[in-house]
Design a protein around this motif. Structure first.
Motif, PDB file in Angstrom:
ATOM      1  N   UNK A   8      -5.890 -12.730   4.525  1.00 50.82           N
ATOM      2  CA  UNK A   8      -5.887 -11.872   5.719  1.00 50.82           C
ATOM      3  C   UNK A   8      -4.495 -11.421   6.140  1.00 50.82           C
ATOM      4  N   UNK A   9      -3.496 -11.755   5.359  1.00 53.95           N
ATOM      5  CA  UNK A   9      -2.126 -11.458   5.763  1.00 53.95           C
ATOM      6  C   UNK A   9      -1.457 -10.368   4.930  1.00 53.95           C
ATOM      7  N   UNK A  10      -2.217  -9.750   4.064  1.00 55.05           N
ATOM      8  CA  UNK A  10      -1.661  -8.687   3.218  1.00 55.05           C
ATOM      9  C   UNK A  10      -2.329  -7.359   3.570  1.00 55.05           C
ATOM     10  N   UNK A  11      -1.535  -6.407   3.954  1.00 54.84           N
ATOM     11  CA  UNK A  11      -2.059  -5.073   4.250  1.00 54.84           C
ATOM     12  C   UNK A  11      -1.545  -4.154   3.152  1.00 54.84           C
ATOM     13  N   UNK A  12      -2.249  -4.180   2.030  1.00 55.97           N
ATOM     14  CA  UNK A  12      -1.837  -3.336   0.898  1.00 55.97           C
ATOM     15  C   UNK A  12      -2.405  -1.940   1.159  1.00 55.97           C
ATOM     16  N   UNK A  13      -1.496  -1.014   1.340  1.00 57.99           N
ATOM     17  CA  UNK A  13      -1.864   0.318   1.828  1.00 57.99           C
ATOM     18  C   UNK A  13      -1.473   1.353   0.784  1.00 57.99           C
ATOM     19  N   UNK A  14      -2.295   2.361   0.646  1.00 60.23           N
ATOM     20  CA  UNK A  14      -1.962   3.402  -0.335  1.00 60.23           C
ATOM     21  C   UNK A  14      -2.215   4.782   0.263  1.00 60.23           C
ATOM     22  N   UNK A  15      -1.449   5.738  -0.226  1.00 58.33           N
ATOM     23  CA  UNK A  15      -1.787   7.134   0.040  1.00 58.33           C
ATOM     24  C   UNK A  15      -2.390   7.659  -1.247  1.00 58.33           C
ATOM     25  N   UNK A  16      -3.584   8.226  -1.123  1.00 56.90           N
ATOM     26  CA  UNK A  16      -4.263   8.781  -2.301  1.00 56.90           C
ATOM     27  C   UNK A  16      -4.251  10.301  -2.225  1.00 56.90           C
ATOM     28  N   UNK A  17      -3.950  10.906  -3.350  1.00 55.93           N
ATOM     29  CA  UNK A  17      -4.140  12.349  -3.480  1.00 55.93           C
ATOM     30  C   UNK A  17      -5.597  12.524  -3.878  1.00 55.93           C
ATOM     31  N   UNK A  18      -6.424  12.942  -2.922  1.00 56.78           N
ATOM     32  CA  UNK A  18      -7.864  12.952  -3.172  1.00 56.78           C
ATOM     33  C   UNK A  18      -8.281  14.063  -4.130  1.00 56.78           C
ATOM     34  N   UNK A  19      -7.488  15.082  -4.226  1.00 60.22           N
ATOM     35  CA  UNK A  19      -7.802  16.167  -5.168  1.00 60.22           C
ATOM     36  C   UNK A  19      -7.644  15.663  -6.600  1.00 60.22           C
ATOM     37  N   UNK A  20      -6.532  14.964  -6.836  1.00 57.93           N
ATOM     38  CA  UNK A  20      -6.267  14.454  -8.185  1.00 57.93           C
ATOM     39  C   UNK A  20      -6.928  13.096  -8.434  1.00 57.93           C
ATOM     40  N   UNK A  21      -7.375  12.428  -7.347  1.00 56.07           N
ATOM     41  CA  UNK A  21      -7.920  11.071  -7.479  1.00 56.07           C
ATOM     42  C   UNK A  21      -6.852  10.101  -7.951  1.00 56.07           C
ATOM     43  N   UNK A  22      -5.639  10.285  -7.420  1.00 59.09           N
ATOM     44  CA  UNK A  22      -4.519   9.425  -7.831  1.00 59.09           C
ATOM     45  C   UNK A  22      -3.851   8.791  -6.624  1.00 59.09           C
ATOM     46  N   UNK A  23      -3.452   7.537  -6.778  1.00 61.16           N
ATOM     47  CA  UNK A  23      -2.643   6.903  -5.739  1.00 61.16           C
ATOM     48  C   UNK A  23      -1.218   7.346  -5.952  1.00 61.16           C
ATOM     49  N   UNK A  24      -0.622   7.858  -4.916  1.00 62.88           N
ATOM     50  CA  UNK A  24       0.717   8.425  -5.086  1.00 62.88           C
ATOM     51  C   UNK A  24       1.782   7.674  -4.293  1.00 62.88           C
ATOM     52  N   UNK A  25       1.367   6.777  -3.387  1.00 58.92           N
ATOM     53  CA  UNK A  25       2.363   6.047  -2.584  1.00 58.92           C
ATOM     54  C   UNK A  25       1.774   4.735  -2.052  1.00 58.92           C
ATOM     55  N   UNK A  26       2.160   3.616  -2.641  1.00 57.64           N
ATOM     56  CA  UNK A  26       1.721   2.320  -2.112  1.00 57.64           C
ATOM     57  C   UNK A  26       2.793   1.678  -1.220  1.00 57.64           C
ATOM     58  N   UNK A  27       2.364   0.772  -0.371  1.00 57.38           N
ATOM     59  CA  UNK A  27       3.278  -0.050   0.441  1.00 57.38           C
ATOM     60  C   UNK A  27       2.472  -1.237   0.959  1.00 57.38           C
ATOM     61  N   UNK A  28       3.146  -2.341   1.170  1.00 59.97           N
ATOM     62  CA  UNK A  28       2.446  -3.538   1.650  1.00 59.97           C
ATOM     63  C   UNK A  28       3.147  -4.125   2.864  1.00 59.97           C
ATOM     64  N   UNK A  29       2.359  -4.468   3.881  1.00 62.79           N
ATOM     65  CA  UNK A  29       2.863  -5.261   5.003  1.00 62.79           C
ATOM     66  C   UNK A  29       2.341  -6.677   4.802  1.00 62.79           C
ATOM     67  N   UNK A  30       3.238  -7.636   4.824  1.00 67.13           N
ATOM     68  CA  UNK A  30       2.845  -9.044   4.708  1.00 67.13           C
ATOM     69  C   UNK A  30       3.182  -9.742   6.013  1.00 67.13           C
ATOM     70  N   UNK A  31       2.241 -10.534   6.489  1.00 71.62           N
ATOM     71  CA  UNK A  31       2.459 -11.288   7.720  1.00 71.62           C
ATOM     72  C   UNK A  31       2.736 -12.745   7.354  1.00 71.62           C
ATOM     73  N   UNK A  32       3.912 -13.183   7.762  1.00 69.22           N
ATOM     74  CA  UNK A  32       4.297 -14.571   7.501  1.00 69.22           C
ATOM     75  C   UNK A  32       4.135 -15.368   8.796  1.00 69.22           C
ATOM     76  N   UNK A  33       3.549 -16.547   8.685  1.00 69.22           N
ATOM     77  CA  UNK A  33       3.308 -17.385   9.876  1.00 69.22           C
ATOM     78  C   UNK A  33       4.411 -18.418  10.011  1.00 69.22           C
ATOM     79  N   UNK A  34       4.939 -18.531  11.226  1.00 66.76           N
ATOM     80  CA  UNK A  34       6.076 -19.403  11.493  1.00 66.76           C
ATOM     81  C   UNK A  34       5.708 -20.497  12.488  1.00 66.76           C
ATOM     82  N   UNK A  35       6.526 -21.540  12.539  1.00 67.04           N
ATOM     83  CA  UNK A  35       6.445 -22.503  13.642  1.00 67.04           C
ATOM     84  C   UNK A  35       7.406 -22.101  14.760  1.00 67.04           C
ATOM     85  N   UNK A  36       8.516 -21.474  14.344  1.00 64.22           N
ATOM     86  CA  UNK A  36       9.526 -21.085  15.348  1.00 64.22           C
ATOM     87  C   UNK A  36       8.996 -19.972  16.246  1.00 64.22           C
TER      88      UNK A  36
END
Ligand code: 16G
Length: 172
Positions: free
Chosen positions: A70-98
């Motif tokens: 539940x801590x990975x937000x793997x996100x992509x931009x898809x070119x829907x005309x070509x059916x291709x992923x053209x830009x990925x990026x990931x947000x990761x949530x790290x849990x701390x005690x501090x």
């Protein structure tokens, strides 16, 4: 529905996660992508770094692990005309005690296919994931980048930290 307010970066023409520009859709990576467009996902990631050879089984295993956490937000931009992923990026949530058991966000593996640069897709991804980290109550969000990309990230409120990024590599 609240309006998309990236706080720092401006978009011209205006685009947002719901309206990512003509022919583009911003969405999470999903299991159906395995058979469909995951090839392009790796093709674009290969413009950032070495991807290695990844079998469908390895992909599934990592995907399931990330989804389950539940801590990975793997996100992509898809070119829907070509059916291709053209830009990925990931947000990761790290849990701390501090900081009273706070969360820290990390932006990782953000890259826009060279054929699709100049369409604000990197800006859109970084704005979206940065905003998301705030909504998820992260006390800070960090990323690593090359010196030539510092200016780009500063537009989104990132500053060069006094702390140095240190790294010990096990693989080249
Ligand atoms: C960049 C990426 C990082 C990625 C690394 C890959 C961003 C903001 N930074 O630093 O996420 O993991 O490149 O390079 O996307 P490496 O294969 O040498 O670790």
């Amino acid at each position: 529905m609240s309006k998309f307010s990236p706080e720092t970066a401006t978009f011209s023409p205006a685009i947002s996660p719901k309206n990512s520009g003509e022919g583009f859709v911003l969405r999470p990576l999903c299991i159906a992508d395995l058979n469909k467009v995951v090839f392009f996902f790796f093709l674009v990631l290969g413009q950032l770094t070495e991807t290695g050879v990844v079998s469908p089984e390895q992909f599934m295993k990592s995907f399931e692990h990330m989804k389950k956490s539940g801590d990975y937000y793997v996100t992509v931009v898809e070119d829907v005309t070509l059916g291709q992923m053209v830009a990925p990026a990931t947000l990761i949530i790290e849990h701390k005690f501090i900081h009273s058991c706070a969360r820290r966000g990390r932006v990782e593996d953000i890259v826009v296919s060279d054929a699709h640069r100049g369409k604000q897709l990197g800006k859109l991804l970084l704005s979206t994931l940065t905003l998301l980290s705030k909504k998820l109550n992260c006390y800070k969000i960090t990323l690593e980048c090359l010196p030539e990309n510092i200016g780009f990230h500063q537009k989104f409120g990132y500053t060069v930290s006094e702390e140095n990024y240190m790294c010990r590599r096990y693989l080249k």
